[in-house]
Scaffold this motif. Structure first.
Motif, PDB file in Angstrom:
ATOM      1  N   GLU A  28      -6.615  -1.212 -15.878  1.00  0.00           N
ATOM      2  CA  GLU A  28      -5.248  -0.907 -15.433  1.00  0.00           C
ATOM      3  C   GLU A  28      -5.200  -0.393 -13.999  1.00  0.00           C
ATOM      4  N   ALA A  29      -6.345  -0.041 -13.439  1.00  0.00           N
ATOM      5  CA  ALA A  29      -6.388   0.566 -12.108  1.00  0.00           C
ATOM      6  C   ALA A  29      -5.790  -0.348 -11.046  1.00  0.00           C
ATOM      7  N   LYS A  30      -6.097  -1.621 -11.104  1.00  0.00           N
ATOM      8  CA  LYS A  30      -5.599  -2.581 -10.111  1.00  0.00           C
ATOM      9  C   LYS A  30      -4.073  -2.553 -10.052  1.00  0.00           C
ATOM     10  N   TYR A  31      -3.454  -2.581 -11.209  1.00  0.00           N
ATOM     11  CA  TYR A  31      -1.987  -2.610 -11.266  1.00  0.00           C
ATOM     12  C   TYR A  31      -1.376  -1.265 -10.895  1.00  0.00           C
ATOM     13  N   PHE A  32      -2.039  -0.183 -11.292  1.00  0.00           N
ATOM     14  CA  PHE A  32      -1.569   1.154 -10.928  1.00  0.00           C
ATOM     15  C   PHE A  32      -1.550   1.306  -9.421  1.00  0.00           C
ATOM     16  N   LEU A  33      -2.623   0.858  -8.768  1.00  0.00           N
ATOM     17  CA  LEU A  33      -2.730   1.002  -7.316  1.00  0.00           C
ATOM     18  C   LEU A  33      -1.757   0.097  -6.559  1.00  0.00           C
ATOM     19  N   GLN A  34      -1.266  -0.951  -7.206  1.00  0.00           N
ATOM     20  CA  GLN A  34      -0.243  -1.800  -6.597  1.00  0.00           C
ATOM     21  C   GLN A  34       1.126  -1.121  -6.641  1.00  0.00           C
ATOM     22  N   ASP A  35       1.341  -0.307  -7.672  1.00  0.00           N
ATOM     23  CA  ASP A  35       2.651   0.303  -7.897  1.00  0.00           C
ATOM     24  C   ASP A  35       2.791   1.729  -7.368  1.00  0.00           C
ATOM     25  N   TYR A  36       1.690   2.432  -7.179  1.00  0.00           N
ATOM     26  CA  TYR A  36       1.732   3.842  -6.783  1.00  0.00           C
ATOM     27  C   TYR A  36       0.889   4.089  -5.536  1.00  0.00           C
TER      28      TYR A  36
END
Length: 73
Positions: A28-36
């Motif tokens: 999930e880190a990849k998507y978290f870093l795209q959003d936050y």
């Protein structure tokens, strides 16, 4: 500022996010870093594999963490 204790020499940003319950799995880190916005020592970082070391300051949203070694004697 909160203190986060490292168990080893370093940890990755994805491991840090998981350990602090921002994500449930490393994937999930990849998507978290795209959003936050996540900053390491004041600079925005979107690399989930970025290595974090003692005395690094990690900012996630309004939360600031300083990383220190876990001193177990």
């Amino acid at each position: 500022m909160k203190t986060f204790y490292l168990n080893g020499e370093f940890m990755t940003l994805a491991q840090f996010l998981k350990a602090n319950d921002y994500i449930n799995s490393g994937g999930e880190a990849k998507y978290f870093l795209q959003d936050y916005v996540v900053k390491i020592n004041g600079e925005q970082c979107s690399l989930r594999g970025k290595k974090l070391y003692e005395k690094d300051i990690v900012t996630v949203g309004n939360d600031d963490f300083v990383l220190l070694y876990d001193k177990k004697d």
